[in-house]
Design a protein around this motif. Sequence first.
Motif, mmCIF file in Angstrom:
data_model
loop_
_atom_site.group_PDB
_atom_site.id
_atom_site.type_symbol
_atom_site.label_atom_id
_atom_site.label_comp_id
_atom_site.label_asym_id
_atom_site.label_seq_id
_atom_site.Cartn_x
_atom_site.Cartn_y
_atom_site.Cartn_z
ATOM 1 N N LEU A 92 0.837 -1.209 0.000
ATOM 2 C CA LEU A 92 0.000 0.000 0.000
ATOM 3 C C LEU A 92 0.869 1.256 0.000
ATOM 4 C CD1 LEU A 92 -2.764 -1.101 2.537
ATOM 5 C CD2 LEU A 92 -3.063 -0.721 0.079
ATOM 6 N N GLY A 93 2.007 1.191 0.680
ATOM 7 C CA GLY A 93 2.918 2.332 0.686
ATOM 8 C C GLY A 93 3.435 2.658 -0.698
ATOM 9 N N SER A 94 3.623 1.626 -1.532
ATOM 10 C CA SER A 94 4.096 1.873 -2.904
ATOM 11 C C SER A 94 3.051 2.631 -3.722
ATOM 12 C CB SER A 94 4.447 0.549 -3.593
ATOM 13 O OG SER A 94 3.286 -0.226 -3.859
ATOM 14 N N LEU A 95 1.760 2.474 -3.387
ATOM 15 C CA LEU A 95 0.706 3.187 -4.113
ATOM 16 C C LEU A 95 0.762 4.691 -3.881
ATOM 17 C CD1 LEU A 95 -2.369 0.830 -3.542
ATOM 18 C CD2 LEU A 95 -1.210 1.278 -5.703
ATOM 19 N N GLY A 103 4.912 -0.991 10.772
ATOM 20 C CA GLY A 103 4.476 -0.887 9.382
ATOM 21 C C GLY A 103 3.603 0.323 9.142
ATOM 22 N N LEU A 104 2.747 0.655 10.105
ATOM 23 C CA LEU A 104 1.881 1.835 9.974
ATOM 24 C C LEU A 104 2.712 3.115 9.944
ATOM 25 C CD1 LEU A 104 -1.082 0.991 12.382
ATOM 26 C CD2 LEU A 104 -1.268 1.437 9.928
ATOM 27 N N TYR A 105 3.702 3.222 10.836
ATOM 28 C CA TYR A 105 4.540 4.428 10.853
ATOM 29 C C TYR A 105 5.272 4.589 9.517
ATOM 30 C CZ TYR A 105 3.799 4.134 15.913
ATOM 31 O OH TYR A 105 3.236 4.053 17.156
ATOM 32 N N LYS A 106 5.806 3.483 9.011
ATOM 33 C CA LYS A 106 6.507 3.538 7.723
ATOM 34 C C LYS A 106 5.555 3.944 6.609
ATOM 35 C CE LYS A 106 9.447 0.785 4.650
ATOM 36 N NZ LYS A 106 10.104 -0.527 4.433
ATOM 37 N N PHE A 107 4.346 3.363 6.601
ATOM 38 C CA PHE A 107 3.353 3.678 5.571
ATOM 39 C C PHE A 107 3.017 5.166 5.580
ATOM 40 C CE2 PHE A 107 -1.150 4.612 4.810
ATOM 41 C CZ PHE A 107 -1.271 4.242 3.478
ATOM 42 N N TYR A 108 2.728 5.708 6.752
ATOM 43 C CA TYR A 108 2.335 7.120 6.808
ATOM 44 C C TYR A 108 3.517 8.058 6.542
ATOM 45 C CZ TYR A 108 -2.453 6.243 8.212
ATOM 46 O OH TYR A 108 -3.769 5.862 8.212
ATOM 47 N N GLY A 109 4.730 7.614 6.859
ATOM 48 C CA GLY A 109 5.900 8.409 6.470
ATOM 49 C C GLY A 109 6.014 8.507 4.961
ATOM 50 N N HIS A 110 5.836 7.364 4.257
ATOM 51 C CA HIS A 110 5.803 7.357 2.788
ATOM 52 C C HIS A 110 4.685 8.273 2.272
ATOM 53 C CE1 HIS A 110 8.659 4.230 1.657
ATOM 54 N NE2 HIS A 110 8.189 3.443 2.594
ATOM 55 N N LEU A 111 3.504 8.130 2.860
ATOM 56 C CA LEU A 111 2.332 8.860 2.366
ATOM 57 C C LEU A 111 2.518 10.365 2.484
ATOM 58 C CD1 LEU A 111 -0.574 8.632 1.273
ATOM 59 C CD2 LEU A 111 -1.370 8.581 3.650
#
Length: 413
Positions: A175-178, A211-219
């Motif tokens: 999802l982070g790649s999106l 994983g959530l922290y990494k995802f929102y950092g990407h976002l």
Amino acid sequence: MLALDQLSVDELIHILQTTDDQETIRLSSEYLLQHLKDKSVQDLLKYHLLLAECMKSTNATLNQFCHDLLDRTDPQLIKRPWTTHFLESALDSVKFTPILLRNAKDYNLFVQFVQAEHDILSQPPRSKHRIYELLAGLCSLSEQHFEFLHQNGLLDFASVNVNDPLECLNQLEILGSLSQAEHGLMILQRLALPQLNGLLSEPVDRIISSGLYKFYGHLLYHQHQHLESLPCSLILDSFAKGLETNPSSVMVALANVAGSIPGLVLLHDHPILDQIIEISKYAAGDLRVTCYVTLVHLFNHKESSSQFLQQVCSGAQSQTEELQYACLAILKTIVRFDFGMELAQQDTLAHFLLERHESREIQMIKYDICKIIHAHPQSNIILGKRYFDYERVVRLGPFATDAGPLVSTQTGQ
């Protein structure tokens, strides 16, 4: 063993994949080219994935031949009717998904592929994660591609499985790649953010929270032009709580947020800035370096980070040992972030990392940095042609000295 001129195409390709002997590589390449040069595109398709591996060859003639061959066969490849076994095997090749995505830009070919492989894509028997990556990549091509997949019920991966932390972590990575797609925010708002925003306020497994922290950092980094459409206060409040229990994961996310000017403003206006400064006083190792990277962005940000990068690379070549190792530690940390991967494309960092004239200890550290860059899930996309430079270094090892020129000159950087 048979003479090389009596071997089949498969046997010659196997030799090229396994030998380091330059004379054997030269002769095998010549015989392989003789075998393949007059074959039809249809005949060549069955060697497609093996030839993708041969692009790693140091034989320039074979390397160029394989690149040309892939360009000739790509449009045919996506039209091919797959079997479950073949599709699973193909997805194990790092080359396969980018090839499919390149051709799936043609919407008609994309539709044909999805319709032919719907059963495999909707019920992946073994290569679940790889197929999820492929579907996410197809979503990223255009809103039209996304809508077609959504209407065909192929986007279940967007609903994360919190009961299985490792599967959830993989889903969050995809999802982070999106978030990098031009229409990525729209996709995530429709498919995932309602659930993920809720998880920010709930107690979850430490693996999932990382994983959530990494995802929102990407976002927040990739969608920094649309921060008004995101629950930024909720995200930063969650980060602030996470600094108390999982500071390393949160600091990596914050360093990514600080990679854009809107992200800097966001952090500067939030109480979390005081926490970052406080942690930097007592943190050690990678956490301390990450704090410093974030603070460098906060207090010395420029539209171009090239000056900072030049200073770090220069420091890493210093005769002062402490400064040298400190700068190498900063580089090792920077390349773990999205903005660091973008810097890895630039001549300044690439030339420094790919040069091999220091002590063996320094070469080993630089090799470790190259491995981090090469292992990034999106490295072949982010780095472009530079990907093959890093791939070659990783393949040849930290102390190879006869590799020939390693850096592909890139203009405009």
